[in-house]
Design a protein around this motif. Sequence first.
Motif, PDB file in Angstrom:
ATOM      1  N   ARG A  40     -34.889 -58.297   3.350  1.00  0.00           N
ATOM      2  CA  ARG A  40     -34.883 -57.197   2.383  1.00  0.00           C
ATOM      3  C   ARG A  40     -34.690 -55.816   3.010  1.00  0.00           C
TER       4      ARG A  40
ATOM      5  N   ALA B  21     -36.622 -49.656  -3.627  1.00  0.00           N
ATOM      6  CA  ALA B  21     -35.220 -49.228  -3.482  1.00  0.00           C
ATOM      7  C   ALA B  21     -34.729 -48.564  -4.770  1.00  0.00           C
TER       8      ALA B  21
ATOM      9  N   ARG C 287     -30.123 -52.332   0.835  1.00  0.00           N
ATOM     10  CA  ARG C 287     -30.962 -53.386   0.251  1.00  0.00           C
ATOM     11  C   ARG C 287     -30.353 -53.897  -1.056  1.00  0.00           C
TER      12      ARG C 287
END
Length: 688
Positions: free
Chosen positions: A184, A192, A218
């Motif tokens: 991740r 994110a 991500r």
Amino acid sequence: MAVLDPIPVTALRGVGPRLAQQLADYGIGQVEDLLFHLPLRYQDRTRITPIAALQEGAEVTVEGEVRLADIVYGRRRSLVARIQDGSGSLTLRFFHFSAAQKNQLQPGTRLRCFGQVRRGGAGMEIFHPEYRALNEPLPVAETLTPVYPTTNGIGQNQWRKLCSQALQYLERAAPPDLLPASTRLHFSLAAALRYLHAPPPDAPLAQLLAGTHPAQLRLALEELVAHNLSLLRLRERQQTRTAPALRQDRAQALQHALLASLPFTPTGAQQRVMAEIATDLARPVPMLRLVQGDVGSGKTLVAAHAALQAIANGYQVALMAPTEILAEQHRLNFAAWFEALDIGLEWLSGRVKGKARKAATAGIASGEAAMVIGTHALFQEDVAFHRLGLVIVDEQHKFGVHQRLALSQKAGIAGHPHQLVLTATPIPRTLSMVAYADLDCSVIDELPPGREPVTTLLIDSQRREQVVARVAKACTGGRQAYWVCTLIEESDALQAQAAEATAQRLQEALPELSIGLVHGRMKPVEKAAVMSAFKAGEVALLVATTVIEVGVDVANASLMIIENPERLGLAQLHQLRGRVGRGGGASHCLLLYQSPLSRSGRQRLTAMRESNDGFYIAEKDLELRGPGEVLGTRQTGLLAFRIAELPTHNHLLEQVQAIAAILQQGDPAVVDELIQRWTGTRQQFGGV
């Protein structure tokens, strides 16, 4: 943290039926969709900049007191206001304004303004700033201000309010993290999303604009994994279907006869790809193979070899081409090869009408026509096949998925026909890993022996007379030439020569030459007549628009002039250049450009001059234009990325494949949710 249940956007403040419909038309129906509607860029409204410190081109927030405001009559009527903040003064200029707006800008009013600074005749100024009157001190923004992708009828303030409300839901419940924890990139999904909708004031703007911030990486990683999985899912579905097993041994006699009739031996690359296709066709599952080959590499012969395997097993073959010129070229090639083999061939295009069309469709429906070649006309309702075993699609990116599906449904067999997809526009490896994971790919990476590379020259249009003289020399010496224009009608705005006007001027300059004209507005029968005359050598110089991009094969043509090449993409330029150099001897391509060239225009033309390698050209095209433009209209929606960008995120692709493989071995429900999150219903159409 709890999982966010599907919540309709109508649950948000300010979303009535009309806005809900606008959002739905844009693909947003749930609050979660808003979370994944990510900003294109950001504005820094977290600080007030003194007017004395303004720099040209910067986007800034300033505060000042209106000193004067008046309507100025110059070349354009405008409302001009002058504000001061103690350090200096700034002009605000509005070309579209109302009387009420003028009344708002009374001297003594204190304003906060945001906009891009430019240098005017009286110092720094901002055109059409966003502004508001300050009756009392107003805090500055606490985060960078997002600028969202939008559609007609929805303004930036609406997007910001909607996404801000979606973030409030995110605080209570979040979409689940579906990637393995070790992949991740130090950001949870929720973190994110929160960061990208509302970056802190000290966020690295340059990194965010470049798409390389870890929060963006991500999400890009997850999006690429989802797209890869959707294509692999389509491939799995394809492998569960049945198709006729076309035995290789039944076709050997016909295939040997075809190859023996040729004045050349197929290249090693052609033979390798023929063998790959033959193995696929012999299996009882539908082949779905993409054959990439540079212009002139011999894809048509590979297609003919595959067609014979289907025909020898008692099945029909349909070959679709996107233009009549290309379809006609295939008809001529296949007719010459198959006539001696006593194979019935039928031709169907938009210009086949009346009794001829009835006869053609009857031959297709009865199976009398073993080989059918055509354009979009093959999709029409009155066309039905007897036993369609193989579909060959040339220049596949010019067809929509639904069109190919329509043809497969006309097959007249219990299973699905095999599909062979051809393209002379090489797909960069990085792009094929994402866009074509559902296809088996073959590459014809070898040109026939004796084929000389085409020499490419960049020539300023001011040297046009020298180019005309070069055309005269080539044509009077027994060779033929193309002169390609990018527009049909005159356009002062684009400064582009029209094909009709160019043909007339060239005829005046070269009265001794026979000059033909082809463009997209001509009737098909007129185009065919001109092309036949050019192929027969009766026309020395062919003036054309880009309709001759593919499918024209005249070995005697050794000179290609492309006018205004800076207006075309690299792939199209490479295709056009491929119309010469198909016979013996040296060939040249002259790129007659207009000065001054833009930076991207010069990069494209320089790439053309540097290389004849289609794969190099394709990589440069991807670098300059992005995946959506390079792939054209594949129409699956699979390359409509929300955050992933190629080639910016190329470095993630190896990791993407590894993660996809891990997820495929795990819970199918996770794969389903991931695909749904990023591609929605679009994935159902891919790989048809």
